[in-house]
Design a protein around this motif. Structure first.
Motif, PDB file in Angstrom:
ATOM      1  N   ASN A   1     -13.878  -8.287 -43.960  1.00 30.70           N
ATOM      2  CA  ASN A   1     -15.445  -8.052 -43.927  1.00 30.70           C
ATOM      3  C   ASN A   1     -15.327  -6.861 -42.862  1.00 30.70           C
ATOM      4  OD1 ASN A   1     -16.478 -10.127 -45.437  1.00 30.70           O
ATOM      5  ND2 ASN A   1     -16.879 -11.392 -43.869  1.00 30.70           N
ATOM      6  N   GLY A   2     -14.410  -6.769 -41.998  1.00 26.19           N
ATOM      7  CA  GLY A   2     -14.510  -5.814 -40.817  1.00 26.19           C
ATOM      8  C   GLY A   2     -14.111  -4.642 -41.479  1.00 26.19           C
ATOM      9  N   VAL A   3     -13.303  -4.605 -42.476  1.00 25.43           N
ATOM     10  CA  VAL A   3     -12.599  -3.336 -42.922  1.00 25.43           C
ATOM     11  C   VAL A   3     -13.733  -2.711 -43.815  1.00 25.43           C
ATOM     12  CG1 VAL A   3     -11.232  -2.681 -44.622  1.00 25.43           C
ATOM     13  CG2 VAL A   3     -10.300  -4.084 -42.844  1.00 25.43           C
TER      14      VAL A   3
ATOM     15  N   PHE B   1      -5.946   0.179 -48.769  1.00 26.22           N
ATOM     16  CA  PHE B   1      -4.760   0.254 -47.695  1.00 26.22           C
ATOM     17  C   PHE B   1      -4.548  -0.701 -46.486  1.00 26.22           C
ATOM     18  CE2 PHE B   1      -2.827   2.569 -43.991  1.00 26.22           C
ATOM     19  CZ  PHE B   1      -1.642   2.581 -44.696  1.00 26.22           C
ATOM     20  N   LEU B   2      -5.998  -0.758 -46.059  1.00 27.14           N
ATOM     21  CA  LEU B   2      -5.916  -1.401 -44.707  1.00 27.14           C
ATOM     22  C   LEU B   2      -5.792  -2.968 -45.201  1.00 27.14           C
ATOM     23  CD1 LEU B   2      -8.512   0.465 -42.515  1.00 27.14           C
ATOM     24  CD2 LEU B   2      -6.069   0.331 -42.344  1.00 27.14           C
TER      25      LEU B   2
ATOM     26  N   MET C   1     -23.117   2.010 -38.344  1.00 29.92           N
ATOM     27  CA  MET C   1     -22.080   1.804 -39.304  1.00 29.92           C
ATOM     28  C   MET C   1     -22.892   1.706 -40.868  1.00 29.92           C
ATOM     29  SD  MET C   1     -19.068  -0.291 -37.784  1.00 29.92           S
ATOM     30  CE  MET C   1     -17.872   0.561 -36.814  1.00 29.92           C
TER      31      MET C   1
ATOM     32  N   ARG D   1     -15.131  11.635 -46.041  1.00 24.17           N
ATOM     33  CA  ARG D   1     -14.200  11.087 -47.478  1.00 24.17           C
ATOM     34  C   ARG D   1     -15.301  10.616 -48.337  1.00 24.17           C
ATOM     35  NH1 ARG D   1      -8.822   9.096 -44.714  1.00 24.17           N
ATOM     36  NH2 ARG D   1      -9.267  10.528 -42.646  1.00 24.17           N
TER      37      ARG D   1
ATOM     38  N   ARG E   1     -23.975  -5.783 -48.710  1.00 26.70           N
ATOM     39  CA  ARG E   1     -24.872  -5.455 -48.003  1.00 26.70           C
ATOM     40  C   ARG E   1     -25.949  -6.649 -47.528  1.00 26.70           C
ATOM     41  NH1 ARG E   1     -26.247  -3.913 -44.865  1.00 26.70           N
ATOM     42  NH2 ARG E   1     -27.902  -2.350 -44.680  1.00 26.70           N
TER      43      ARG E   1
ATOM     44  N   GLY F   1     -14.997  -7.542 -37.617  1.00 30.52           N
ATOM     45  CA  GLY F   1     -15.192  -8.392 -38.703  1.00 30.52           C
ATOM     46  C   GLY F   1     -15.466  -9.890 -38.037  1.00 30.52           C
TER      47      GLY F   1
ATOM     48  N   ALA G   1     -11.067  -2.827 -37.236  1.00 27.02           N
ATOM     49  CA  ALA G   1     -12.048  -3.449 -38.228  1.00 27.02           C
ATOM     50  C   ALA G   1     -11.979  -4.930 -38.189  1.00 27.02           C
ATOM     51  CB  ALA G   1     -11.398  -2.864 -39.365  1.00 27.02           C
TER      52      ALA G   1
ATOM     53  N   ILE H   1     -16.899  -3.152 -43.610  1.00 21.56           N
ATOM     54  CA  ILE H   1     -18.011  -2.409 -42.704  1.00 21.56           C
ATOM     55  C   ILE H   1     -17.605  -1.318 -41.891  1.00 21.56           C
ATOM     56  CG2 ILE H   1     -19.459  -2.958 -40.577  1.00 21.56           C
ATOM     57  CD1 ILE H   1     -19.695  -5.849 -41.287  1.00 21.56           C
ATOM     58  N   THR H   2     -16.592  -1.444 -41.342  1.00 28.13           N
ATOM     59  CA  THR H   2     -16.075  -0.218 -40.370  1.00 28.13           C
ATOM     60  C   THR H   2     -15.973   0.848 -41.063  1.00 28.13           C
ATOM     61  OG1 THR H   2     -15.187  -1.925 -38.906  1.00 28.13           O
ATOM     62  CG2 THR H   2     -14.581   0.327 -38.502  1.00 28.13           C
ATOM     63  N   PHE H   3     -15.361   0.987 -42.063  1.00 29.94           N
ATOM     64  CA  PHE H   3     -14.835   2.147 -42.712  1.00 29.94           C
ATOM     65  C   PHE H   3     -15.842   2.699 -44.082  1.00 29.94           C
ATOM     66  CE2 PHE H   3     -11.335   0.712 -40.430  1.00 29.94           C
ATOM     67  CZ  PHE H   3     -10.971   2.025 -39.646  1.00 29.94           C
ATOM     68  N   ARG H   4     -16.693   1.922 -44.312  1.00 27.21           N
ATOM     69  CA  ARG H   4     -17.756   2.509 -45.397  1.00 27.21           C
ATOM     70  C   ARG H   4     -18.140   3.706 -45.303  1.00 27.21           C
ATOM     71  NH1 ARG H   4     -22.840   0.630 -46.393  1.00 27.21           N
ATOM     72  NH2 ARG H   4     -22.091  -0.700 -48.030  1.00 27.21           N
ATOM     73  N   ASN H   5     -18.519   4.371 -44.228  1.00 28.08           N
ATOM     74  CA  ASN H   5     -18.988   5.702 -43.844  1.00 28.08           C
ATOM     75  C   ASN H   5     -17.807   6.426 -43.266  1.00 28.08           C
ATOM     76  OD1 ASN H   5     -21.421   5.301 -44.999  1.00 28.08           O
ATOM     77  ND2 ASN H   5     -22.417   4.364 -43.296  1.00 28.08           N
ATOM     78  N   TYR H   6     -16.628   6.379 -43.735  1.00 33.70           N
ATOM     79  CA  TYR H   6     -15.613   7.184 -43.111  1.00 33.70           C
ATOM     80  C   TYR H   6     -15.860   8.586 -43.333  1.00 33.70           C
ATOM     81  CZ  TYR H   6     -10.671   7.334 -41.343  1.00 33.70           C
ATOM     82  OH  TYR H   6      -9.577   7.600 -40.810  1.00 33.70           O
ATOM     83  N   PRO H   7     -15.926   9.238 -42.150  1.00 31.52           N
ATOM     84  CA  PRO H   7     -16.361  10.462 -41.959  1.00 31.52           C
ATOM     85  C   PRO H   7     -15.827  11.405 -42.973  1.00 31.52           C
ATOM     86  CG  PRO H   7     -15.484  10.049 -40.017  1.00 31.52           C
ATOM     87  CD  PRO H   7     -15.588   8.888 -40.913  1.00 31.52           C
TER      88      PRO H   7
END
Lengths: 206, 206
Positions: free
Chosen positions: B173-175, B196-197, A124, B185, B118, A174, A170, B177-183
């Motif tokens: 934090n999880g949001v 949104f999340l 990630m 986008r 980061r 986290g 997510a 990390i998890t969606f920073r490289n959302y394919p």
DNA sequence: TGTACATCAGTGAACGCGCGTTCACTGATGTAC
DNA sequence: TGTACATCAGTGAACGCGCGTTCACTGATGTAC
């Protein structure tokens, strides 16, 4: 019972060769898993894995184009395991608290097999994967989200079930990241705290 | 108005020297911040920072014992900024949706200044900090959790406010990390999705 | 049945590169007398 | 006022080390004729 003779599929020498290559790949990944069980993820290198597999490190490059691919392959195996576990829980848990059970298992699994979690964050955050590998990664992520979404759909949320699945996934990630080095707590206390927070979050998402 | 003359504090040569050292440390950290704004965190090295500061890379070691400490110092500055922003929001936002506003700002800030985020994950995941540095890190984490806890306390949650603060902090934090490289986008779409999340999660925590 | 040649898995040694950190030195400034 | 000495910031060069990856080679096995 007319025919009890097993008729083997047609199999060529070429088929056999491919099977053998796959078997060897598996041996290497197995070795990697064992190393991951002993060393922290970011200290594991190709030479460790080769030694564990009983081969030269150069040999690994006959079976994997590079380290990233080998790691991803190992990771995907872990993901498959998670998916299977979720399915098992869903099958044995027709009652209400399915969400909490899945979250608890997710935290359980990724705490026990910490290297899977570390690989996930690695992909990630730092991962520079070839597009084809990214695609495979996304496929399993999607499979996981599908499972969660199904739970929310069955639960009749007022929110969009897909969004709920994403948010929950997510949020649990986290928790696993944020409190893994909780100062002054031992492994067990960290685990308990994560489970506690996971439960709280699952409750909020009900 | 009897006395308008400013009487300077007593200041020795030794004091001056310490001040100068601190000023130089600040110049170095400022340079580091600028580099972080241009390069991804894990590509930034001591030589980059020295060049940006206009000094030799060896000189940095006259002012910081090692790279980790320099990075931590930069990170703590970012944390202070976040805390100040939260306080500002709390001051200007006596109405109801304080939680959502804080979450939105948190995501906003850490998306803009990605290097802070980061660094945070770096310290959480890979950091092997000296105990004294860990202590400083924990202090700011605690300060942040205090802010969140206060919001929950004011909101009269049924849950333990501290636990809610921890869970929310982890979830956001999880949001990130998890969606920073959302394919597939772009930056803007990723940002919107995170917001949104974040909103969804904040709503769940109300 | 034997010979020459091709293929290919496996390997140890070496390459390359990045990069944090240390070293030995210089030159400016301060201090003692 | 001058001289000898100490201190110390700043520096370029070099060290050290890890580690992914490639290379050149070996030796076994298969194939053609």
């Amino acid at each position: 019972m007319a025919c009890t003779i097993e008729i083997p599929e047609k199999q060529t020498f070429a088929d056999l060769k491919i099977q053998e290559q796959n078997a060897k790949r598996k041996v290497i990944i197995d070795a990697a898993e064992r190393v991951f069980g002993v060393k922290p993820f970011h200290e594991v290198n190709i030479r460790d894995i080769a030694a564990e597999a009983g081969i030269s490190h150069a040999t690994i490059y006959r079976y994997f184009p590079n380290q990233q691919t080998l790691f991803l392959e190992a990771f995907l195996r872990g993901m498959d395991e998670i998916l299977a576990r979720i399915d098992a829980i869903a099958a044995n848990n027709p009652a209400g608290n399915l969400l909490e059970a899945v979250v608890a298992d997710f935290i359980d699994f990724l705490t026990q097999k910490d290297h899977y979690f570390r690989m996930m964050t690695h992909f990630m955050l730092d991962g520079e994967l070839a597009p084809e590998l990214v695609e495979r990664l996304n496929n399993t992520a999607r499979a996981l989200l599908n499972r969660l979404e199904a739970i929310f759909t069955a639960g009749n949320t007022t929110e969009n079930p897909r969004a709920m699945a994403r948010a929950l996934f997510a949020a649990i990630n986290g928790v696993l990241i944020t409190f893994r080095n909780y100062p002054g707590r031992d492994r067990q206390a960290v685990f308990d705290h994560m489970q506690f927070l996971g439960k709280l979050i699952a409750r909020r998402f009900n």
